[in-house]
Design an enzyme around this catalytic site. Sequence first.
Site, PDB file in Angstrom:
ATOM      1  N   VAL A 150       0.862  -1.179   0.000  1.00  0.00           N
ATOM      2  CA  VAL A 150       0.000   0.000   0.000  1.00  0.00           C
ATOM      3  C   VAL A 150       0.897   1.226   0.000  1.00  0.00           C
ATOM      4  CG1 VAL A 150      -1.789   1.278   1.212  1.00  0.00           C
ATOM      5  CG2 VAL A 150      -1.791  -1.228   1.263  1.00  0.00           C
ATOM      6  N   CYS A 151       0.618   2.163  -0.901  1.00  0.00           N
ATOM      7  CA  CYS A 151       1.312   3.447  -0.890  1.00  0.00           C
ATOM      8  C   CYS A 151       2.825   3.235  -0.973  1.00  0.00           C
ATOM      9  CB  CYS A 151       0.891   4.208   0.361  1.00  0.00           C
ATOM     10  SG  CYS A 151       1.307   5.952   0.411  1.00  0.00           S
ATOM     11  N   THR A 152       3.580   3.846  -0.066  1.00  0.00           N
ATOM     12  CA  THR A 152       5.039   3.767  -0.102  1.00  0.00           C
ATOM     13  C   THR A 152       5.581   2.438   0.386  1.00  0.00           C
ATOM     14  OG1 THR A 152       5.017   4.905   2.035  1.00  0.00           O
ATOM     15  CG2 THR A 152       5.405   6.261   0.080  1.00  0.00           C
TER      16      THR A 152
END
Length: 330
Positions: free
Chosen positions: A108-110
């Site tokens: 998720v995300c970074t």
Amino acid sequence: MRERLVLIVAYDGAELLDIACVSSSLDIANRGGARPPYRTVLATPSGHAVTCDSGLRLEAQVALERFTTPPDTLVVSGGLGHLAAAATPTLVGHVRRLAGLARRVSSVCTGATVLAEAGLLAHRRATSHWMYAEQLARAYPEVRVDPDPIFVRDGNVATSGGVTSALDLTLSFIEEDHGTALARGVALGMVAYLQRPGSQAQMSMFLSRTPGDDLVVLRTRDHIVSHLAGDLGAATLARLAGVSERHLSRLFLTHLRETPAQYVRRTRTEAAAHLLVSTTLPLAAVARRCGFGSTESLRQAFLAYHAVPPSRFRAERRAGGAPLGPEASR
């Protein structure tokens, strides 16, 4: 299979929403009848509690190093601590180990930074939060970073964009595991506006706000998005807004830099793109639902905005891994 084990990896500086969007969605899926049900486990380095970006503390359920059960799905959360996490060899090594045991691997995300450091994104297409995508591409040139999509599936590895895109990614997992009906039910339970396909841009018009938040423009936009199949001509929109056609056009040009007609066509095209990727509806039904007068009008819009006809758009996105579930016959 008695249950689907989903292991979420967190660390100091993880984003709480990256974790909660996944765990809450799966919990609602269980309450909605997911069989086999999901069991979500939070793993952290040494099993220590972690401090999230927001300052809240989360207790771990298991030490990452000691977890040996093959997970169905491995999820690495993102957050401001992603660089420190990626610089921790033991954390990266155990993510790599568990990825080899899992049916699905995701971030998720970074959290994509951790997967990249583990070598799990090499020569794969991947995404991350649009603000950090360039950083990811510079640090890992072997990764084909695409900053635009909400999420990307490449083989059994999935990466998602910023924060709440975790919800979209998890919905795609639920749809893959249990079908469209349950995924849509979870979206409703989460009060999500719509279940977005991974190919939709992170900076979507459905999420963007009007600079200055002009109330006339906001209300007109809301009406357009909610009535795509209806009459959205300039005269109708001006009457609903309580202003003249000329004044409404001036407001749209000032705040959105396009006329009402241009905004309507672009919104209908984005909605059609969503239906093409997330359903198996025939082109005629997609055109009808989104307010295009004919499949030819739909085709012309896609040529203008995507430089490909809608049939090719669907085929390319489907080949790229966007899940398609059975669509209700209507």
